[in-house]
Scaffold this active site. Structure first.
Site, PDB file in Angstrom:
ATOM      1  N   ASP A   9      -8.260   3.627   1.721  1.00  0.00           N
ATOM      2  CA  ASP A   9      -7.021   3.604   2.817  1.00  0.00           C
ATOM      3  C   ASP A   9      -8.038   4.186   4.050  1.00  0.00           C
ATOM      4  OD1 ASP A   9      -5.055   4.394   4.315  1.00  0.00           O
ATOM      5  OD2 ASP A   9      -3.879   5.230   2.653  1.00  0.00           O
ATOM      6  N   CYS A  35       0.847  -1.172  -0.021  1.00  0.00           N
ATOM      7  CA  CYS A  35      -0.101  -0.019   0.033  1.00  0.00           C
ATOM      8  C   CYS A  35       0.881   1.210  -0.181  1.00  0.00           C
ATOM      9  CB  CYS A  35      -1.146  -0.164   1.159  1.00  0.00           C
ATOM     10  SG  CYS A  35      -0.187   0.086   2.769  1.00  0.00           S
ATOM     11  N   ARG A  86      -3.535  -0.805   5.384  1.00  0.00           N
ATOM     12  CA  ARG A  86      -4.064  -1.953   4.485  1.00  0.00           C
ATOM     13  C   ARG A  86      -3.017  -2.857   4.361  1.00  0.00           C
ATOM     14  NH1 ARG A  86      -5.137   1.839  -0.694  1.00  0.00           N
ATOM     15  NH2 ARG A  86      -3.334   2.571   0.364  1.00  0.00           N
TER      16      ARG A  86
END
Length: 144
Positions: A114, A8, A14
Site C-alpha cells: 500500500d 483495496c 491500489r
C-alpha cells in the site's frame, strides 16, 4: 463482457490504479474499484498516486472511491483483492450461495504494498502493471 472489481482498503491508491491500468490494457472489459473501508467514499484517488499514474500515462482523475458491498458478488464475474487482509474482508461479506471468485492481484500470492503507507507510488504502480498483464492472460484470455 467480463466484469472485474478491484478492491483495496480505501479505494484511493491500489484498486483505482489497477482499474486504470487494466482498462488501458483491456478497454473492452467492465472494470470498477472499491475499498473495504469507508474512509474515502466519494473522494478522488490520492494525489501522489494520481501523479505517479499520470507520469506513466494513466488518468485516475475521474475515479471516485466507493465501499465494497456484498451485492458486488452478484454484479461482478471476478473480484480482485490487493492483499490478504482485503481478501479476508471481502470473503467475510460473501452472501450464501454466491460463486464469484475472489483472488489476489499478484499471481505469486504476495500483497501489492500500500503506497499510502510505504510512500512508493511508482513501485506500487510497477507491481500493478506486471500483475495486470498476468491477470489479463489468466482470466481474460486476451494475451498482452
Amino acid at each position: 463482457m467480463q466484469r472485474i472489481l478491484f478492491v483495496c482498503l480505501g479505494n484511493i491508491c491500489r484498486s483505482p490504479t489497477a482499474e486504470a491500468v487494466v482498462r488501458a490494457k483491456a478497454p473492452h472489459l467492465h472494470l470498477e474499484s472499491a475499498g473495504t473501508a469507508s474512509y474515502h467514499i466519494g473522494k478522488p484517488p490520492y494525489g501522489p498516486m494520481q501523479q505517479a499514474a499520470s507520469v506513466a500515462g494513466y488518468d485516475l482523475s475521474r475515479l471516485r472511491a466507493r465501499q465494497f458491498k456484498p451485492r458486488d458478488f452478484n454484479a461482478f464475474d471476478l473480484i480482485v483483492a490487493m492483499d490478504a487482509e482485503n481478501l479476508e474482508e471481502i470473503e467475510a461479506q460473501r452472501p450464501p450461495a454466491t460463486q464469484t471468485p475472489v483472488i489476489l492481484m499478484r499471481e505469486d500470492g504476495q500483497a501489492v504494498p500500500d503506497p499510502y503507507y510505504t510512500r512508493d507510488f511508482t513501485g506500487a504502480l510497477t507491481i500493478i502493471e506486471d500483475a495486470a498483464d498476468a491477470l489479463i492472460r489468466r482470466y481474460c484470455a486476451l494475451g498482452k
